[in-house]
Design a protein around this motif. Structure first.
Motif: not given
Length: 127
Positions: A20-21, A25, A37, A81, A84-86
């Motif tokens: 999903k990240t 993006l 990323w 990010l 999204l908790k990335a």
């Protein structure tokens, strides 16, 4: 003389199925999102301890130069990010430090082979 121990890696795993990240993006920022990323992961891989503090002006300039985006775009992507908790939300929001636990988990085998502890999430005092 013994070779100094390092907390850096020369590679990191790159899976071929995007999650999903990357999808978000790329949807929001096009190829710049995708490139940002993976260039961010490259920077983290080369950085001692695998965290990046952009409060330092030189470090921020380097990240922008390396990712080839302007400051506003980088800030927007990093905020996304975080949402999204990335990247670690608390470190980002309180200290402008980038820490990606999944990245460190992905390179943990390198540290096991080196018989060294895996770098841990940094702890900072509140400003």
């Amino acid at each position: 003389m013994a070779k100094p121990a390092k907390n850096k890696v020369d590679y990191f795993p790159h899976v071929t199925e995007s999650g999903k990240t990357i999808y978000i993006l790329e949807t929001d920022y096009g190829n710049d999102g995708y490139a940002f990323w993976f260039k961010l992961l490259e920077v983290l891989g080369r950085t001692e301890g695998h965290y990046y503090d952009i409060k330092d002006p030189a470090a921020k300039r380097y990240l922008l130069a390396r990712t080839k985006v302007n400051g506003e775009t980088a800030k927007s992507m990093l905020n996304l990010l975080s949402d999204l908790k990335a990247i670690d939300q608390k470190l980002w929001k309180e200290h402008k430090v980038i820490w990606i636990q999944n990245f460190v988990d992905g390179v943990a085998s390198v540290y096991r082979k080196r018989n060294r502890p895996v770098p841990e999430k940094p702890i900072f005092k509140r400003d």
